[in-house]
Scaffold this motif. Structure first.
Motif, PDB file in Angstrom:
ATOM      1  N   ARG A   1       9.103   9.189   1.259  1.00  7.12           N
ATOM      2  CA  ARG A   1       9.830   8.487   2.132  1.00  7.12           C
ATOM      3  C   ARG A   1      10.615   7.246   1.482  1.00  7.12           C
ATOM      4  O   ARG A   1      11.731   6.661   1.822  1.00  7.12           O
ATOM      5  CB  ARG A   1       9.122   7.176   3.636  1.00  7.12           C
TER       6      ARG A   1
ATOM      7  N   ASP B   1       1.063  -1.038  -0.194  1.00  5.96           N
ATOM      8  CA  ASP B   1       0.360  -0.203  -0.253  1.00  5.96           C
ATOM      9  C   ASP B   1       0.963   1.508  -0.188  1.00  5.96           C
ATOM     10  O   ASP B   1       1.929   0.962  -0.115  1.00  5.96           O
ATOM     11  CB  ASP B   1      -0.711   0.076   1.093  1.00  5.96           C
ATOM     12  N   GLN B   2      -0.089   2.479  -0.146  1.00  4.81           N
ATOM     13  CA  GLN B   2       1.026   3.817   0.010  1.00  4.81           C
ATOM     14  C   GLN B   2       1.511   4.054   1.499  1.00  4.81           C
ATOM     15  O   GLN B   2       1.080   5.044   1.512  1.00  4.81           O
ATOM     16  CB  GLN B   2       0.161   4.960  -0.684  1.00  4.81           C
ATOM     17  N   ASN B   3       2.199   3.063   2.094  1.00  2.00           N
ATOM     18  CA  ASN B   3       2.539   3.469   3.034  1.00  2.00           C
ATOM     19  C   ASN B   3       4.160   2.206   3.467  1.00  2.00           C
ATOM     20  O   ASN B   3       4.191   1.348   3.239  1.00  2.00           O
ATOM     21  CB  ASN B   3       2.076   2.980   4.351  1.00  2.00           C
TER      22      ASN B   3
ATOM     23  N   SER C   1      -6.374   8.415  -2.532  1.00  2.00           N
ATOM     24  CA  SER C   1      -7.067   9.809  -1.427  1.00  2.00           C
ATOM     25  C   SER C   1      -7.746  10.564  -1.457  1.00  2.00           C
ATOM     26  O   SER C   1      -8.389  11.029  -0.513  1.00  2.00           O
ATOM     27  CB  SER C   1      -5.179  10.904  -1.645  1.00  2.00           C
TER      28      SER C   1
ATOM     29  N   ASN D   1       6.228   1.733   6.229  1.00  3.14           N
ATOM     30  CA  ASN D   1       6.115   1.547   7.952  1.00  3.14           C
ATOM     31  C   ASN D   1       7.674   1.504   8.746  1.00  3.14           C
ATOM     32  O   ASN D   1       8.358   1.189   7.548  1.00  3.14           O
ATOM     33  CB  ASN D   1       5.033   0.745   8.517  1.00  3.14           C
ATOM     34  N   ASP D   2       7.649   1.441  10.035  1.00  2.00           N
ATOM     35  CA  ASP D   2       8.851   1.707  10.710  1.00  2.00           C
ATOM     36  C   ASP D   2       9.530   1.109  10.118  1.00  2.00           C
ATOM     37  O   ASP D   2      10.986   0.321  10.234  1.00  2.00           O
ATOM     38  CB  ASP D   2       8.562   2.772  11.858  1.00  2.00           C
TER      39      ASP D   2
ATOM     40  N   GLY E   1      -6.017   2.612  -2.827  1.00  2.00           N
ATOM     41  CA  GLY E   1      -4.913   3.271  -2.270  1.00  2.00           C
ATOM     42  C   GLY E   1      -5.306   4.507  -2.649  1.00  2.00           C
ATOM     43  O   GLY E   1      -4.418   5.444  -2.509  1.00  2.00           O
TER      44      GLY E   1
ATOM     45  N   ALA F   1      -0.103   9.187  -2.312  1.00  2.00           N
ATOM     46  CA  ALA F   1       0.687   9.976  -1.040  1.00  2.00           C
ATOM     47  C   ALA F   1       1.790  10.656  -1.135  1.00  2.00           C
ATOM     48  O   ALA F   1       3.181   9.732  -1.527  1.00  2.00           O
ATOM     49  CB  ALA F   1       0.368   9.209  -0.228  1.00  2.00           C
TER      50      ALA F   1
ATOM     51  N   ASN G   1       3.168  11.645   1.246  1.00  2.00           N
ATOM     52  CA  ASN G   1       4.825  10.861   2.199  1.00  2.00           C
ATOM     53  C   ASN G   1       5.309  10.429   1.818  1.00  2.00           C
ATOM     54  O   ASN G   1       6.094   8.969   1.897  1.00  2.00           O
ATOM     55  CB  ASN G   1       3.741  10.979   3.769  1.00  2.00           C
ATOM     56  N   TYR G   2       4.680   8.538   0.867  1.00  2.00           N
ATOM     57  CA  TYR G   2       5.273   8.028   0.757  1.00  2.00           C
ATOM     58  C   TYR G   2       5.427   7.782  -0.737  1.00  2.00           C
ATOM     59  O   TYR G   2       6.426   7.103  -0.536  1.00  2.00           O
ATOM     60  CB  TYR G   2       3.713   7.001   0.639  1.00  2.00           C
TER      61      TYR G   2
END
Length: 762
Positions: free
Chosen positions: A150, A105-107, A586, A109-110, A584, A144, A146-147
């Motif tokens: 990063r 997905d458009q994330n 927005s 994670n840590d 996904g 996204a 942010n995605y």
């Protein structure tokens, strides 16, 4: 070819958030996949998978994925894997470090960020190839931010030579640069192999890199065919061959010709990343060509979403076969230098008129061919004699009809070709007037009836999906929208017309729900214009993409989005919500309300009536050829039989065959206030199935005999407009009063029903 490994980029099954498929069924999908991969295993080729979003939606999907690849480390031995195999892991093949990440997905994670950071830092070779499912930068929409930021920063900081991904059903090769002067990251989207369909290229990329029906990728300069109306690529890349020669590599995309033979798509032009780094004195570019003339070592991975795997969906073993070449043929093997800045020019008004005439001529020729075949087959059926006697005259009659009717088809084809040539000659002299409402309405009806045929044959009469205002398509770029909407509101109302209609027909007898609501609620109305003859799921996907582009480019941050759909438009809106959740997008969290006016959520009797005419005509030998005339109903119309919303509702089924309602439930979008309005003619009060003349009341209100298919509209958000027909819903004053009451910012959840309004009986 004997690759050192095959990397599969996810979406290997067709899981869906709302499919409710039991574990044994999903396990059978993976069993089919394993069967399709058997030739690779027999040849000793390691297969390295990563998950896609369709493989991970539900706990059942995730469990089946874990089970399918639980022995991956043992299966690829002696290749050594580190990390969490089948999710986030890495290995070294020859002089290349392969980092396989779980990007579903458009994330980022840590945990995933830590894996990428540590794995790339530990790589002992400068050639570092990263693989994930979701692109860092989309070629069809906007991801996204942010995605994107990063992931690109992690790739650049880790010295990634390239990022290979799937998810989007197209092929694209480009450089991503977050800001001028920052390191560039090469991204290759390999999402077309074996996929059931392709996704439209982003409008701005279409303008920059495509010219008519030809396009070229900005990096690597691979040429491809493209449909200028739908913006969909016509040439499917089956897989990409990665040939390594550390510290660089080169790509060879492969496709299939019409005979199923594999062909390499060669590129032309200079390597912009190599040139950029050469100017900085940085040495060979990752992913570029070596300048020392040394031979490349064919030891890299085949990056595939299919042949034995795919970047698109892969639910069954039958789907594992490479997809045949798509309409438009195979992209030519370009050998010369190709400009990555192909010019684009819009069609003039005269061009459009010429294209419309040409489209009409081609449709007439197609219709003549179809009717000729029907009459020929009736002649054969009657002239062959009784079936009980073995049809003794079948041979002679077939011989005669083959000659006579074949001549008719040949003459018609010649006439069609002559018409096209005549239209070309007439084009400079055609009038330049704008298409009027009558022509728009006629085209909309034509598309409603045979729009899928028009689209599939590339006919210019096929309506291209667009968001419009005042009958003109919007340019979904911020500067253009700022100029067109100087008083743009942060609240958007998007209206979706019904089958065989167009956006101009929201204005009926001087009233337009969109304009009226804009005046009273302070929102900006935008109208979808689409080809209603295509499948609802296709239009839903295209609509979701357009909404994503609109919300991203809108002059103000969009705080609230409202959707209003009439008839089929309600199905398209629901399908778009489903597509947005899968991709996904927005815009989906911004959706506050969805209103459906006379929407056949569970089908319309008139389509079913036409369907049973097909069955009855086909039951008798002499009339069977006539049944084909009943099948001149578009995919969009047959979707109305039961109210198909998603692709799985129709995929793999004969849409003209008798079948009960086999749909899986597709719930209303979560977190959205959903409303349904039905109309009922005065004569229908004692026979509610009739409803508004087209759609039954229960279907419009989402009710179904099977409880799991009933849509969860709250009772206070269902309403019947009495003494009204299907089209009256577009301008009935009581319908508008209900819309205004429901959509007002501070409106209570339960509406107060005036005496002239009839609440929907439970």
């Amino acid at each position: 070819m004997h690759p050192d490994a095959v990397v599969m980029l996810g979406d290997l099954t067709s899981g869906d958030p709302a499919d409710g498929v039991p574990l044994p069924k999903v396990q059978s999908w993976w069993a089919a996949m394993k069967e399709a991969l058997a030739p690779l295993r027999a040849a000793g080729v390691p297969v390295l998978p990563i998950p896609g979003n369709h493989d991970q939606y539900t706990a059942v999907h995730r469990q089946a994925y874990e089970e399918a690849w639980s022995q991956l480390a043992q299966q690829v031995a002696p290749l050594r894997l580190s990390g969490r195999p089948a999710h986030a892991y890495s290995c070294r093949i020859g002089d290349a470090h392969l980092c396989l990440a779980s990007m579903v997905d458009q994330n980022v994670n840590d945990e995933e960020a830590r894996f990428l950071r540590e794995d790339l830092a530990a790589a002992t070779t400068p050639l570092r190839l990263v693989f994930g499912h979701v692109p860092a930068q989309s070629a069809m929409t906007h991801v996204a931010m942010n995605y994107r930021k990063r992931l690109v920063e992690l790739l650049a900081h880790g010295g990634a030579s390239a990022y290979f991904c799937g998810h989007e059903h197209l092929y694209w090769d480009e450089l991503i640069e977050l800001a001028p002067g920052q390191p560039k990251v090469r991204q290759v989207i390999v999402g077309t192999p074996g996929a059931a369909y392709t996704w439209p290229l982003r409008a701005d990329l279409m303008k920059r890199y495509c010219n008519g029906r030809q396009g070229v990728t900005p990096y690597g300069e691979v040429r491809f065919g493209i449909d200028p109306v739908t913006r969909k690529q016509l040439d499917g890349v089956v897989f990409v061959e990665v040939i390594t020669a550390s510290p660089s590599f080169r790509l060879v995309p492969w496709t299939l010709d019409q005979d199923g033979r594999a062909l390499a798509l060669r590129s032309g032009g200079a390597d912009p990343l190599a040139a950029d780094q050469a100017q900085r004195g940085a040495g060979p570019a990752p992913g570029g060509h070596r300048g020392d003339g040394s031979a490349d070592r064919r030891c890299g991975a085949d990056v595939s979403g299919a042949t034995a795997a795919r970047g698109g969906r892969h639910p069954r073993a039958a789907d594992a076969r490479p997809a045949p070449a798509r309409r438009g043929g195979v992209a030519p093997r370009a050998t010369g230098q190709a400009s990555s800045r192909a010019l684009w020019w819009p069609m003039t008004k005269r061009d459009r008129d010429a294209e419309a005439l040409r489209g009409a001529a081609r449709l007439a020729v197609s219709a003549t061919h179809g009717v000729t075949d029907v009459v020929r087959d009736m002649h054969r059926a009657i002239g062959s004699g009784p079936r009980v006697l073995g049809q003794p005259l079948k041979g002679p009659v077939h011989a005669v009809t083959a000659v006579s009717y074949g001549a008719v088809r040949a003459v018609t084809s010649l006439v069609g070709a002559a018409l096209e040539r005549a239209i070309d000659a007439l084009a400079p002299w055609l009038g330049s007037s704008e298409p009027g409402p009558q022509r728009e309405a006629a085209t909309a009806v034509l598309c409603g009836v045979v729009g899928d045929l028009l689209h599939d044959t590339g006919n210019p009469l096929a309506i291209a999906p667009a968001l419009r205002s005042g009958g003109r398509a919007l340019t979904l770029e911020r500067a253009a929208l700022e100029e067109q909407f100087p008083q743009a509101s942060s609240k958007l109302l998007v209206l979706v017309h019904g089958s065989s209609m167009n956006d101009l027909q929201w204005n009926r007898r001087g009233h337009d729900h969109g304009e009226a609501l804009a005046r009273e609620l302070g929102c900006t109305p935008i109208y979808l214009h689409y080809n209603s003859g295509r499948h609802v799921s296709d239009n839903g996907q295209l609509f979701s993409q357009l909404l994503q582009e609109l919300v991203t480019a809108w002059p103000k941050p969009v705080d609230e989005l409202l959707l209003l759909g009439h008839s089929m438009g309600g199905l398209v809106a629901r399908s778009a919500c489903h597509a947005a959740e899968s991709a996904g997008h927005s815009w989906r969290p911004k959706l506050r309300a969805l209103v459906c006016l006379g929407t056949p959520h569970h089908g319309a009797p008139l389509e079913r009536g036409g369907h049973w005419v097909d069955v009855l005509l086909g039951a008798f030998a002499h009339s069977a050829p006539l049944a084909r005339l009943g099948k001149i109903r578009s995919a969009g119309v047959t979707d109305l039989r039961h109210g198909n919303v998603i692709e799985s509702h129709w995929r793999g089924r004969d849409r003209f065959a008798p079948a009960r309602d086999l749909r899986l439930p597709v719930p209303l979008p979560a977190g959205v206030s959903c409303y349904a309005i039905a109309a009922r003619l005065a004569s229908a009060r004692t026979a509610p199935v009739v409803g508004d003349g087209l759609v039954p009341v229960d279907s419009a209100l989402g009710r179904h005999p099977r409880a799991e298919l009933t849509l969860a509209f709250p009772e206070e958000q269902r309403w019947i407009c009495e003494d009204a027909d299907h089209l009256d819903l577009l301008d009935h004053p009581e319908v508008y009063a209900r819309l205004r009451q429901w959509l007002a910012p501070a409106a209570p959840t339960t509406a107060t029903t005036p005496s002239t309004m009839t609440p929907a009986p439970a």
